[in-house]
Write an enzyme that holds these catalytic residues in place. Sequence first.
Site, PDB file in Angstrom:
ATOM      1  N   ILE A 106       6.775 118.562 -47.808  1.00 47.38           N
ATOM      2  CA  ILE A 106       6.204 117.145 -48.266  1.00 47.38           C
ATOM      3  C   ILE A 106       4.908 117.745 -48.920  1.00 47.38           C
ATOM      4  O   ILE A 106       4.860 117.013 -49.785  1.00 47.38           O
ATOM      5  CB  ILE A 106       5.988 116.391 -47.019  1.00 47.38           C
ATOM      6  CG1 ILE A 106       7.323 116.009 -46.213  1.00 47.38           C
ATOM      7  CG2 ILE A 106       6.106 115.104 -47.462  1.00 47.38           C
ATOM      8  CD1 ILE A 106       7.691 115.709 -45.105  1.00 47.38           C
ATOM      9  N   TYR A 109       4.794 121.858 -37.204  1.00 48.14           N
ATOM     10  CA  TYR A 109       5.811 122.070 -36.611  1.00 48.14           C
ATOM     11  C   TYR A 109       7.090 121.545 -36.274  1.00 48.14           C
ATOM     12  O   TYR A 109       6.460 120.012 -35.315  1.00 48.14           O
ATOM     13  CB  TYR A 109       5.668 123.175 -35.099  1.00 48.14           C
ATOM     14  CG  TYR A 109       5.315 125.087 -35.647  1.00 48.14           C
ATOM     15  CD1 TYR A 109       4.763 125.064 -36.656  1.00 48.14           C
ATOM     16  CD2 TYR A 109       4.955 125.683 -34.296  1.00 48.14           C
ATOM     17  CE1 TYR A 109       4.275 126.240 -36.886  1.00 48.14           C
ATOM     18  CE2 TYR A 109       4.736 126.356 -34.281  1.00 48.14           C
ATOM     19  CZ  TYR A 109       3.993 127.415 -35.979  1.00 48.14           C
ATOM     20  OH  TYR A 109       3.098 128.543 -36.228  1.00 48.14           O
ATOM     21  N   TYR A 118       7.792 117.021 -29.316  1.00 50.14           N
ATOM     22  CA  TYR A 118       7.534 117.050 -31.118  1.00 50.14           C
ATOM     23  C   TYR A 118       6.700 115.225 -31.307  1.00 50.14           C
ATOM     24  O   TYR A 118       5.409 116.007 -31.963  1.00 50.14           O
ATOM     25  CB  TYR A 118       8.854 117.301 -31.800  1.00 50.14           C
ATOM     26  CG  TYR A 118       8.348 116.979 -33.727  1.00 50.14           C
ATOM     27  CD1 TYR A 118       7.296 117.636 -34.060  1.00 50.14           C
ATOM     28  CD2 TYR A 118       8.924 115.495 -33.800  1.00 50.14           C
ATOM     29  CE1 TYR A 118       7.112 117.165 -35.309  1.00 50.14           C
ATOM     30  CE2 TYR A 118       8.951 115.545 -35.340  1.00 50.14           C
ATOM     31  CZ  TYR A 118       7.797 116.014 -35.928  1.00 50.14           C
ATOM     32  OH  TYR A 118       7.183 115.695 -37.090  1.00 50.14           O
TER      33      TYR A 118
HETATM   34  N1  UFG Z   1      23.208 116.358 -38.318  1.00 48.58           N
HETATM   35  C1  UFG Z   1      24.779 116.736 -38.276  1.00 48.58           C
HETATM   36  N2  UFG Z   1      25.130 118.083 -38.705  1.00 48.58           N
HETATM   37  C2  UFG Z   1      24.339 119.133 -38.391  1.00 48.58           C
HETATM   38  C3  UFG Z   1      22.928 118.578 -39.358  1.00 48.58           C
HETATM   39  C4  UFG Z   1      22.193 117.336 -38.756  1.00 48.58           C
HETATM   40  O1  UFG Z   1      25.456 115.805 -38.019  1.00 48.58           O
HETATM   41  O2  UFG Z   1      23.785 119.846 -39.034  1.00 48.58           O
HETATM   42  C5  UFG Z   1      23.143 114.653 -37.942  1.00 48.58           C
HETATM   43  C6  UFG Z   1      22.504 114.455 -36.738  1.00 48.58           C
HETATM   44  O3  UFG Z   1      22.751 114.896 -35.687  1.00 48.58           O
HETATM   45  C7  UFG Z   1      21.444 113.330 -36.736  1.00 48.58           C
HETATM   46  C8  UFG Z   1      21.145 113.459 -38.547  1.00 48.58           C
HETATM   47  O4  UFG Z   1      22.120 114.310 -38.829  1.00 48.58           O
HETATM   48  O5  UFG Z   1      22.063 112.256 -36.463  1.00 48.58           O
HETATM   49  C9  UFG Z   1      19.891 114.092 -39.512  1.00 48.58           C
HETATM   50  O6  UFG Z   1      20.064 114.983 -38.697  1.00 48.58           O
HETATM   51  P1  UFG Z   1      19.253 115.567 -39.861  1.00 48.58           P
HETATM   52  O7  UFG Z   1      18.418 117.282 -38.528  1.00 48.58           O
HETATM   53  O8  UFG Z   1      18.750 116.386 -40.418  1.00 48.58           O
HETATM   54  O9  UFG Z   1      17.291 114.736 -38.750  1.00 48.58           O
HETATM   55  P2  UFG Z   1      16.763 114.286 -37.681  1.00 48.58           P
HETATM   56  O10 UFG Z   1      17.294 113.130 -37.780  1.00 48.58           O
HETATM   57  O11 UFG Z   1      17.446 115.479 -36.634  1.00 48.58           O
HETATM   58  O12 UFG Z   1      15.127 114.562 -37.770  1.00 48.58           O
HETATM   59  C10 UFG Z   1      14.859 113.941 -38.422  1.00 48.58           C
HETATM   60  C11 UFG Z   1      13.634 114.855 -39.085  1.00 48.58           C
HETATM   61  C12 UFG Z   1      12.612 115.651 -37.863  1.00 48.58           C
HETATM   62  C13 UFG Z   1      12.049 114.350 -37.013  1.00 48.58           C
HETATM   63  C14 UFG Z   1      13.109 113.210 -36.691  1.00 48.58           C
HETATM   64  C15 UFG Z   1      12.871 112.219 -36.065  1.00 48.58           C
HETATM   65  O13 UFG Z   1      13.629 115.887 -39.908  1.00 48.58           O
HETATM   66  O14 UFG Z   1      11.097 116.441 -38.116  1.00 48.58           O
HETATM   67  O15 UFG Z   1      13.386 113.118 -38.249  1.00 48.58           O
HETATM   68  O16 UFG Z   1      14.155 111.772 -35.106  1.00 48.58           O
HETATM   69  F1  UFG Z   1      11.476 114.785 -35.732  1.00 48.58           F
END
Ligand code: UFG
Length: 330
Positions: free
Chosen positions: A12, A76, A141
Amino acid sequence: MNVLVVGGAGYIGSHCVRQLLAAGHRPVVLDNLVFGHRAAAPPDVSFYPANLGNEKEVGKILRKERIELVMHFAAYAYVGESVTDPLKYYFNNVAATLHLLRCMLGAGVKKFVFSSTCATYGTPEKMPITEDTPQAPINPYGQTKLDVENALKALARANGLSFAAFRYFNAAGAAEDGAIGEHHDPETHLIPLAIDAATGARPPLQVFGHDYPTPDGTCLRDYVHVDDLSRAHIAVFDRLSAPGAALFYNLGTGRPTSVLEVIRAVEQVTGKKVPYTLAPRRAGDPPALFADSTKAQKDLGWTIRYPDITAIVASAWRWHAAHPQGYARS
Ligand code: UFG
């Protein structure tokens, strides 16, 4: 304005550096390159590979570059790792930020823009999430980001620090020209993993959970374009002129998108199938998270140029197609 961008070689931060240049500001980058990529920062922008713990050096940079405002992106952000190794997160996300803030106050720099997160809300009962939704993080986090928000409030009162904390939803996409983009190592985010599954660069995607109480059973998230995020950081500058300003904004499009919808967008944009398997839920994933960003839109005149997941994925694809290995090692 002379702006120190801490973490300016990260995902970002690097997009924000370009937006600052486009808006006529003078960014200076500080990044220790633990997760950042030297190639993500423009070669003609001053670059300092410093650590925030080195207050002497950071203080020198603030003075030498006549910094007026600091943006802080360096943290992180692996939720799972924060659960297994919380100290790493408290030191890097909280302690390092306190060092930075002490340097700033010592150098008389009193404007600060902070990358916070929707993870500070935990698993809220009501959607969409407004800035008044109670903050109850469910992992270290999110807690470390909330801890910094609270420290900032105290410094605003005691020291006249003016700050904006932006609570990002799911940052996604890449610069329109495809020159910079998302490259995490390890990569855990849905869009880059889905693109790599489509190209065959990685194994089939695992869809984490398909029995959530959502329309198609997969999690809903609010994917917001990284350049939309970046522009909010600049739009807030005028509001930081008042000493002690303490501002909090959600940044998201307000549109919930499911994992399967993201997969369909990747297939549409790339013209390739995304091979995937249905896997168990990932620990700590809330079923749905999406923002009410009315406050940012009203106060800052913030506009969302990428309301649509397909356009966001198309920008990510331009970056990935041009840089299948991401940045060269720095
Ligand atoms: N997902 C999958 N398969 C994968 C990766 C992700 O199904 O291989 C799903 C996750 O379960 C989630 C969605 O895709 O439902 C988005 O997942 P991400 O890992 O891309 O993002 P997150 O929502 O987990 O995380 C984001 C930010 C973090 C922050 C978080 C807050 O990347 O930094 O939102 O909840 F902390």
